[in-house]
Design a protein around this motif. Structure first.
Motif, mmCIF file in Angstrom:
data_model
loop_
_atom_site.group_PDB
_atom_site.id
_atom_site.type_symbol
_atom_site.label_atom_id
_atom_site.label_comp_id
_atom_site.label_asym_id
_atom_site.label_seq_id
_atom_site.Cartn_x
_atom_site.Cartn_y
_atom_site.Cartn_z
ATOM 1 N N ARG A 190 0.714 33.125 28.814
ATOM 2 C CA ARG A 190 1.859 32.870 27.963
ATOM 3 C C ARG A 190 1.952 31.374 27.640
ATOM 4 N N PRO A 191 2.214 31.019 26.361
ATOM 5 C CA PRO A 191 2.327 29.598 26.011
ATOM 6 C C PRO A 191 3.523 28.948 26.684
ATOM 7 N N ARG A 192 3.408 27.676 26.952
ATOM 8 C CA ARG A 192 4.488 26.920 27.573
ATOM 9 C C ARG A 192 5.571 26.623 26.548
ATOM 10 N N LEU A 193 6.725 26.222 27.046
ATOM 11 C CA LEU A 193 7.873 25.959 26.188
ATOM 12 C C LEU A 193 7.590 24.863 25.146
ATOM 13 N N PRO A 194 6.973 23.717 25.496
ATOM 14 C CA PRO A 194 6.685 22.720 24.451
ATOM 15 C C PRO A 194 5.761 23.262 23.364
ATOM 16 N N GLN A 195 4.792 24.089 23.741
ATOM 17 C CA GLN A 195 3.908 24.679 22.735
ATOM 18 C C GLN A 195 4.667 25.641 21.837
ATOM 19 N N GLN A 196 5.598 26.404 22.403
ATOM 20 C CA GLN A 196 6.396 27.317 21.598
ATOM 21 C C GLN A 196 7.288 26.560 20.619
ATOM 22 N N ILE A 197 7.877 25.488 21.088
ATOM 23 C CA ILE A 197 8.728 24.690 20.209
ATOM 24 C C ILE A 197 7.896 24.062 19.101
ATOM 25 N N PHE A 198 6.714 23.531 19.445
ATOM 26 C CA PHE A 198 5.846 22.928 18.434
ATOM 27 C C PHE A 198 5.415 23.968 17.406
ATOM 28 N N ARG A 199 5.077 25.176 17.852
ATOM 29 C CA ARG A 199 4.703 26.236 16.907
ATOM 30 C C ARG A 199 5.865 26.643 16.021
ATOM 31 N N THR A 200 7.059 26.615 16.564
ATOM 32 C CA THR A 200 8.229 26.955 15.763
ATOM 33 C C THR A 200 8.464 25.902 14.692
ATOM 34 N N ILE A 201 8.239 24.636 15.040
ATOM 35 C CA ILE A 201 8.517 23.561 14.087
ATOM 36 C C ILE A 201 7.455 23.486 12.995
ATOM 37 N N VAL A 202 6.175 23.487 13.358
ATOM 38 C CA VAL A 202 5.121 23.302 12.353
ATOM 39 C C VAL A 202 4.124 24.458 12.306
ATOM 40 N N GLY A 203 4.429 25.565 12.967
ATOM 41 C CA GLY A 203 3.479 26.669 13.023
ATOM 42 C C GLY A 203 3.501 27.579 11.825
ATOM 43 N N ASN A 204 4.297 27.271 10.833
ATOM 44 C CA ASN A 204 4.310 28.067 9.614
ATOM 45 C C ASN A 204 4.281 27.121 8.423
ATOM 46 N N PRO A 205 3.797 27.579 7.294
ATOM 47 C CA PRO A 205 3.659 26.665 6.153
ATOM 48 C C PRO A 205 4.993 26.184 5.592
ATOM 49 N N PHE A 206 6.044 26.960 5.732
ATOM 50 C CA PHE A 206 7.330 26.552 5.174
ATOM 51 C C PHE A 206 7.877 25.319 5.899
ATOM 52 N N SER A 207 7.856 25.347 7.219
ATOM 53 C CA SER A 207 8.328 24.201 7.995
ATOM 54 C C SER A 207 7.417 22.992 7.804
ATOM 55 N N ALA A 208 6.118 23.234 7.750
ATOM 56 C CA ALA A 208 5.171 22.124 7.607
ATOM 57 C C ALA A 208 5.346 21.417 6.261
ATOM 58 N N VAL A 209 5.479 22.170 5.193
ATOM 59 C CA VAL A 209 5.674 21.568 3.868
ATOM 60 C C VAL A 209 7.012 20.844 3.810
ATOM 61 N N TYR A 210 8.045 21.447 4.395
ATOM 62 C CA TYR A 210 9.349 20.796 4.437
ATOM 63 C C TYR A 210 9.263 19.448 5.154
ATOM 64 N N LEU A 211 8.566 19.419 6.306
ATOM 65 C CA LEU A 211 8.447 18.169 7.048
ATOM 66 C C LEU A 211 7.656 17.116 6.283
ATOM 67 N N VAL A 212 6.605 17.512 5.595
ATOM 68 C CA VAL A 212 5.817 16.553 4.812
ATOM 69 C C VAL A 212 6.686 15.928 3.722
ATOM 70 N N ILE A 213 7.435 16.760 3.011
ATOM 71 C CA ILE A 213 8.289 16.243 1.940
ATOM 72 C C ILE A 213 9.397 15.362 2.515
ATOM 73 N N ALA A 214 10.031 15.832 3.584
ATOM 74 C CA ALA A 214 11.129 15.063 4.170
ATOM 75 C C ALA A 214 10.650 13.727 4.726
ATOM 76 N N PHE A 215 9.536 13.731 5.476
ATOM 77 C CA PHE A 215 9.051 12.474 6.049
ATOM 78 C C PHE A 215 8.505 11.526 4.984
ATOM 79 N N ALA A 216 7.971 12.051 3.890
ATOM 80 C CA ALA A 216 7.548 11.173 2.790
ATOM 81 C C ALA A 216 8.771 10.474 2.181
ATOM 82 N N GLY A 217 9.839 11.218 1.984
ATOM 83 C CA GLY A 217 11.063 10.615 1.450
ATOM 84 C C GLY A 217 11.696 9.629 2.414
ATOM 85 N N ILE A 218 11.671 9.958 3.701
ATOM 86 C CA ILE A 218 12.231 9.054 4.709
ATOM 87 C C ILE A 218 11.400 7.779 4.790
#
Length: 117
Positions: free
Chosen positions: A2-30
């Motif tokens: 079973r994956p550890r909690l930090p790995q699960q959180i990381f997969r939740t944040i960037v493990g799908n294309p919707f979150s990853a694209v959102y983060l790229v756009i947001a961090f580029a603007g920031i």
């Protein structure tokens, strides 16, 4: 295994294309906001730059809630704390997007395939 909690959180944040694209756009603007506030000089007669408005809208509603915290701490108006606040808001929103995508797909936390029970 079973994956550890930090790995699960990381997969939740960037493990799908919707979150990853959102983060790229947001961090580029920031990043653009930080660069503009730190290195670009604006004459007083022109007023302030509006480049910092878009990241606030992109990371709303979390950034609006966190802006009250930065105002209370007395660090509002400085580029470092403002960009840190926007980055934290983007990560919180990306986590929420990840949870919504996981719920829509019907997958468990850490599962590679959908849960079809």
């Amino acid at each position: 295994m079973r994956p550890r909690l930090p790995q699960q959180i990381f997969r939740t944040i960037v493990g799908n294309p919707f979150s990853a694209v959102y983060l790229v756009i947001a961090f580029a603007g920031i990043g653009l906001t930080w660069f503009d506030a730190t290195f670009v000089g604006h004459p007083p007669e022109d007023g302030a730059s509006m480049v910092g408005v878009l990241p606030i809208f992109w990371t709303a509603p979390t950034s609006l809630l966190l802006s009250f915290l930065t105002d209370a701490m007395g660090v509002a108006g400085r580029p470092g704390p403002a960009c840190l606040m926007l980055s934290l808001a983007a990560l919180i929103n990306a986590t929420a997007i990840g949870f919504i995508v996981r719920l829509a797909r019907g997958t468990r936390a850490g599962a590679a395939t959908p849960n079809y029970r």
